[in-house]
Scaffold this motif. Sequence first.
Motif, PDB file in Angstrom:
ATOM      1  N   ILE A  17       0.914   5.179  10.019  1.00 41.01           N
ATOM      2  CA  ILE A  17       1.279   6.264   9.117  1.00 41.01           C
ATOM      3  C   ILE A  17       0.189   7.319   9.160  1.00 41.01           C
ATOM      4  N   CYS A  18       0.513   8.529   8.704  1.00 45.84           N
ATOM      5  CA  CYS A  18      -0.472   9.612   8.777  1.00 45.84           C
ATOM      6  C   CYS A  18      -0.211  10.657   7.707  1.00 45.84           C
ATOM      7  N   ASN A  19      -1.268  11.302   7.288  1.00 47.14           N
ATOM      8  CA  ASN A  19      -1.184  12.553   6.526  1.00 47.14           C
ATOM      9  C   ASN A  19      -2.515  13.274   6.695  1.00 47.14           C
ATOM     10  N   ALA A  20      -2.659  14.416   6.079  1.00 50.13           N
ATOM     11  CA  ALA A  20      -3.841  15.243   6.301  1.00 50.13           C
ATOM     12  C   ALA A  20      -5.113  14.604   5.773  1.00 50.13           C
ATOM     13  N   LEU A  21      -4.985  13.679   4.823  1.00 47.65           N
ATOM     14  CA  LEU A  21      -6.166  13.073   4.223  1.00 47.65           C
ATOM     15  C   LEU A  21      -6.552  11.764   4.885  1.00 47.65           C
ATOM     16  N   MET A  22      -5.582  10.939   5.283  1.00 44.98           N
ATOM     17  CA  MET A  22      -5.891   9.581   5.776  1.00 44.98           C
ATOM     18  C   MET A  22      -6.918   9.553   6.902  1.00 44.98           C
ATOM     19  N   MET A  48      15.645   6.150   7.899  1.00 42.25           N
ATOM     20  CA  MET A  48      14.240   6.330   7.541  1.00 42.25           C
ATOM     21  C   MET A  48      13.849   7.806   7.587  1.00 42.25           C
ATOM     22  N   VAL A  49      13.036   8.221   6.617  1.00 42.91           N
ATOM     23  CA  VAL A  49      12.554   9.602   6.548  1.00 42.91           C
ATOM     24  C   VAL A  49      11.036   9.653   6.684  1.00 42.91           C
ATOM     25  N   GLU A  50      10.346   8.900   5.837  1.00 40.72           N
ATOM     26  CA  GLU A  50       8.891   8.956   5.769  1.00 40.72           C
ATOM     27  C   GLU A  50       8.428   7.874   4.813  1.00 40.72           C
ATOM     28  N   CYS A  51       7.165   7.920   4.428  1.00 36.66           N
ATOM     29  CA  CYS A  51       6.663   7.089   3.344  1.00 36.66           C
ATOM     30  C   CYS A  51       6.506   7.965   2.102  1.00 36.66           C
ATOM     31  N   CYS A  52       5.989   7.396   1.035  1.00 35.17           N
ATOM     32  CA  CYS A  52       5.860   8.181  -0.192  1.00 35.17           C
ATOM     33  C   CYS A  52       4.987   9.413   0.027  1.00 35.17           C
ATOM     34  N   ALA A  53       3.833   9.215   0.672  1.00 41.26           N
ATOM     35  CA  ALA A  53       2.900  10.326   0.879  1.00 41.26           C
ATOM     36  C   ALA A  53       2.379  10.357   2.298  1.00 41.26           C
ATOM     37  N   ALA A  54       3.198   9.955   3.251  1.00 39.81           N
ATOM     38  CA  ALA A  54       2.756   9.920   4.647  1.00 39.81           C
ATOM     39  C   ALA A  54       3.962   9.962   5.572  1.00 39.81           C
ATOM     40  N   ASN A  55       3.725  10.410   6.792  1.00 40.88           N
ATOM     41  CA  ASN A  55       4.743  10.326   7.834  1.00 40.88           C
ATOM     42  C   ASN A  55       4.582   9.013   8.592  1.00 40.88           C
ATOM     43  N   LEU A  56       5.650   8.602   9.249  1.00 42.63           N
ATOM     44  CA  LEU A  56       5.716   7.300   9.907  1.00 42.63           C
ATOM     45  C   LEU A  56       5.959   7.449  11.405  1.00 42.63           C
ATOM     46  N   PHE A  57       5.236   6.680  12.211  1.00 42.91           N
ATOM     47  CA  PHE A  57       5.450   6.581  13.653  1.00 42.91           C
ATOM     48  C   PHE A  57       5.530   5.103  14.025  1.00 42.91           C
ATOM     49  N   VAL A 108       9.112  15.671   4.755  1.00 43.08           N
ATOM     50  CA  VAL A 108       8.079  16.671   5.007  1.00 43.08           C
ATOM     51  C   VAL A 108       7.586  16.568   6.449  1.00 43.08           C
ATOM     52  N   ASN A 109       7.522  17.701   7.117  1.00 43.92           N
ATOM     53  CA  ASN A 109       6.941  17.771   8.454  1.00 43.92           C
ATOM     54  C   ASN A 109       5.438  17.982   8.287  1.00 43.92           C
ATOM     55  N   HIS A 142       0.821  -1.202   0.000  1.00 39.69           N
ATOM     56  CA  HIS A 142       0.000   0.000   0.000  1.00 39.69           C
ATOM     57  C   HIS A 142       0.859   1.258   0.000  1.00 39.69           C
ATOM     58  N   GLU A 143       1.905   1.238   0.807  1.00 36.69           N
ATOM     59  CA  GLU A 143       2.830   2.371   0.924  1.00 36.69           C
ATOM     60  C   GLU A 143       4.242   1.824   1.054  1.00 36.69           C
ATOM     61  N   THR A 144       5.213   2.707   1.139  1.00 37.33           N
ATOM     62  CA  THR A 144       6.596   2.256   1.180  1.00 37.33           C
ATOM     63  C   THR A 144       7.428   3.166   2.067  1.00 37.33           C
ATOM     64  N   ILE A 145       8.379   2.594   2.754  1.00 32.27           N
ATOM     65  CA  ILE A 145       9.285   3.355   3.621  1.00 32.27           C
ATOM     66  C   ILE A 145      10.415   3.910   2.772  1.00 32.27           C
TER      67      ILE A 145
END
Length: 266
Positions: free
Chosen positions: A234-239, A171-180, A197-198, A160-163
């Motif tokens: 993972i998270c972003n403004a849309l999820m 590690m930085v993030e995913c393609c379109a999401a931040n990682l915790f 991206v923060n 679905h997503e990738t690190i």
Amino acid sequence: MFLINGEYQSHLPANDRSIQFGDGCFTTARIVAGEIRFLSHHIARLQQACQRLLIPFIQWETLAAEMAEMARSQDLAVLKVIISRGSGGRGYSPAQCGSPVRILSVSGFPSFYAEWKNAGVTLGLSSVRMGINPQLAGIKHLNRLEQVFIRAELEQANQHETIVLDSDGMMVECCAANLFWREGEAVYTPLVDRSGVNGTMRQHIMAELTRQGRIVHQVRAAPDALLRADEAFICNALMPIISVRQAITTRYTSQELFTFLAPLCE
């Protein structure tokens, strides 16, 4: 149709700096029942990016009003806002540029997020590395070629997503999401001071956890840190937040922190 500097149109001058050099920034917001979720976070993000990029945009009240107006008739949708430095000059120098340009558009909400939220996601590991550039790190500027390559690779895989790692293998993030991820009571997220991206939801989650007296450790960590984790999300403004079922080869069954945070992110 786009709202460009207050007019509905679909044309932009060919010498606009966003086209010529990717000279600008953007944010993507979730519209729910006619309102923009975390509107102030998105305005703050754009303000920070303009300040960092030395874009002299000052029409913040006008922009906020236009964002609200475009959202008003939408039930569930995506609002994208771009601020370009504007048009002018042949070379890199911004000295001959005119006024900054604001570009707003609304699109349909991704239907797959509901499925992801119910079932969780699987994360792969991208072979595309992100460059290290502290001057641009954290902000959502218009230079997204790394994400284009990452997404193209992801579409060929069964995840679905990738690190995504930086050029040092951290590690930085995913393609379109931040990682915790959580290990016991400790919560971690990658540092985004050299690349990445923060995200607005990343900031919100960190603030919520801080209010609850929990410390979020921003770290430089290799992917093997996920082997020791009890859960990840993972998270972003849309999820806005989605539990990770599997990261690379590590499977997770706990959703303790995700379950706590999910209603706070809606």
